[in-house]
Design an enzyme around this catalytic site. Structure first.
Site, PDB file in Angstrom:
ATOM      1  N   HIS A 128      46.013  62.435  73.925  1.00 35.43           N
ATOM      2  CA  HIS A 128      44.636  62.199  73.484  1.00 35.43           C
ATOM      3  C   HIS A 128      44.268  60.765  73.821  1.00 35.43           C
ATOM      4  O   HIS A 128      45.044  59.840  73.565  1.00 35.43           O
ATOM      5  CB  HIS A 128      44.506  62.433  71.984  1.00 35.43           C
ATOM      6  CG  HIS A 128      43.204  61.986  71.408  1.00 35.43           C
ATOM      7  ND1 HIS A 128      41.982  62.359  71.933  1.00 35.43           N
ATOM      8  CD2 HIS A 128      42.921  61.184  70.351  1.00 35.43           C
ATOM      9  CE1 HIS A 128      41.014  61.821  71.231  1.00 35.43           C
ATOM     10  NE2 HIS A 128      41.555  61.098  70.267  1.00 35.43           N
TER      11      HIS A 128
ATOM     12  N   HIS B  22      40.702  57.866  74.623  1.00 33.48           N
ATOM     13  CA  HIS B  22      39.265  57.596  74.550  1.00 33.48           C
ATOM     14  C   HIS B  22      38.845  56.948  75.867  1.00 33.48           C
ATOM     15  O   HIS B  22      38.093  55.977  75.888  1.00 33.48           O
ATOM     16  CB  HIS B  22      38.946  56.700  73.356  1.00 33.48           C
ATOM     17  CG  HIS B  22      39.101  57.393  72.032  1.00 33.48           C
ATOM     18  ND1 HIS B  22      38.053  57.966  71.348  1.00 33.48           N
ATOM     19  CD2 HIS B  22      40.203  57.650  71.278  1.00 33.48           C
ATOM     20  CE1 HIS B  22      38.485  58.521  70.231  1.00 33.48           C
ATOM     21  NE2 HIS B  22      39.798  58.338  70.169  1.00 33.48           N
TER      22      HIS B  22
ATOM     23  N   ASP C 243      41.422  71.052  92.065  1.00 32.33           N
ATOM     24  CA  ASP C 243      42.864  70.924  92.280  1.00 32.33           C
ATOM     25  C   ASP C 243      43.643  70.959  90.970  1.00 32.33           C
ATOM     26  O   ASP C 243      44.826  71.316  90.950  1.00 32.33           O
ATOM     27  CB  ASP C 243      43.185  69.606  92.988  1.00 32.33           C
ATOM     28  CG  ASP C 243      42.948  69.674  94.488  1.00 32.33           C
ATOM     29  OD1 ASP C 243      42.893  70.787  95.038  1.00 32.33           O
ATOM     30  OD2 ASP C 243      42.815  68.600  95.115  1.00 32.33           O
TER      31      ASP C 243
ATOM     32  N   HIS D 139      33.579  62.872  70.128  1.00 34.33           N
ATOM     33  CA  HIS D 139      34.906  62.312  69.889  1.00 34.33           C
ATOM     34  C   HIS D 139      35.538  61.859  71.205  1.00 34.33           C
ATOM     35  O   HIS D 139      35.470  60.681  71.548  1.00 34.33           O
ATOM     36  CB  HIS D 139      35.771  63.356  69.174  1.00 34.33           C
ATOM     37  CG  HIS D 139      37.092  62.838  68.717  1.00 34.33           C
ATOM     38  ND1 HIS D 139      37.895  63.532  67.838  1.00 34.33           N
ATOM     39  CD2 HIS D 139      37.784  61.717  69.024  1.00 34.33           C
ATOM     40  CE1 HIS D 139      39.006  62.849  67.614  1.00 34.33           C
ATOM     41  NE2 HIS D 139      38.968  61.751  68.331  1.00 34.33           N
TER      42      HIS D 139
ATOM     43  N   TYR E  39      50.988  73.627  98.253  1.00 31.57           N
ATOM     44  CA  TYR E  39      50.809  72.171  98.331  1.00 31.57           C
ATOM     45  C   TYR E  39      52.133  71.471  98.061  1.00 31.57           C
ATOM     46  O   TYR E  39      52.922  71.891  97.206  1.00 31.57           O
ATOM     47  CB  TYR E  39      49.773  71.724  97.279  1.00 31.57           C
ATOM     48  CG  TYR E  39      49.569  70.236  97.256  1.00 31.57           C
ATOM     49  CD1 TYR E  39      48.656  69.613  98.085  1.00 31.57           C
ATOM     50  CD2 TYR E  39      50.285  69.437  96.351  1.00 31.57           C
ATOM     51  CE1 TYR E  39      48.448  68.243  98.045  1.00 31.57           C
ATOM     52  CE2 TYR E  39      50.093  68.071  96.311  1.00 31.57           C
ATOM     53  CZ  TYR E  39      49.174  67.485  97.145  1.00 31.57           C
ATOM     54  OH  TYR E  39      48.997  66.118  97.108  1.00 31.57           O
TER      55      TYR E  39
END
Length: 235
Positions: A95, A97, A120, A171, A229
């Protein structure tokens, strides 16, 4: 306990800072053990440059109890736990910001798939979960943050492996993967796709999403049974 896992989680958290995704103490990464019994996560409010292996927190996934650690775990721990409980294929969560992804979240906007760079790594748009309601904020806020992500994926029948990230309105972004390192990398890919989408909208507010055939081609050549790939491992 879980010394090797603690090292992986420490490294993933430091990677968030190295990727430029988590200034100050704005971010966290975690990883579940192979049995999905425990989760290791960074401590709350500790600067990345000050973190050590001994600071990592071990939390029971089933009941959220602290198993090992002298510091309080990240305040986002309940969100991580909720995602682990419902997204069984994932073992790492990050997580942040980061600015562009957070800007989309603050605008309450999904990140459209405008081109092959996005395709991708994410199969289609990166969704933005709805804003939490007042009673959800006053209640189990962090649990409910995970809940709106889970509900968004369930309602839209989105595979969390093919779209390894989401935004929460007002958020910020959450990303996940097979490991904490993979989650941190997906958080970086998410931020870059958000930056490109923002620039695309500045140049052409009416830009159309990438054609489905091109989305299928670019996602498919990096993921799944037909992926080609990169290099084939030596036998």
């Amino acid at each position: 306990m879980l010394k090797k896992l603690k090292q992986k989680v420490l490294d993933a958290n430091l990677a968030l800072r190295e990727y430029g995704l988590a200034p100050f103490t704005w971010g966290n990464a975690s990883q579940a053990d192979a049995d999905r019994k425990y989760m290791v996560i960074k401590p709350s409010g500790v600067r990345y440059e000050d973190m050590s292996l001994e600071d990592m927190c071990v939390v029971c996934i089933e009941d959220g109890s602290m198993v090992e650690g002298d510091l309080n775990p990240s305040t986002d721990t309940p969100t991580h736990l909720e995602l682990y409980r419902h997204f069984s294929p994932i073992f790492g969560i990050a997580h942040t910001h980061s600015p562009y992804a957070t800007a989309f979240a603050q605008a309450g906007m999904a990140i459209p798939c405008y081109g092959t760079t996005h395709a991708d790594y994410f199969y289609g748009e990166i969704p933005c979960a709805r804003a939490l309601r007042p009673h959800e904020i006053r209640g189990d806020y962090e649990v409910n943050t995970g809940g709106v992500i889970i509900k968004t994926f369930q309602e839209r029948s989105i595979d969390p492996l093919s779209t390894p990230g989401a935004l929460v309105c007002s958020h910020g972004p959450f990303a996940w993967g097979a490991t904490a390192a993979g989650a941190a990398a997906n958080a970086a890919y998410l931020e870059e796709t958000a930056r490109l989408a923002y620039m695309t909208l500045q140049l052409s507010p009416e830009a159309a999403p990438v054609p489905q055939a091109l989305l299928e081609k670019h996602y498919g050549r990096k993921h799944g049974d037909g992926a080609y790939y990169g290099q084939t491992p030596a036998k």
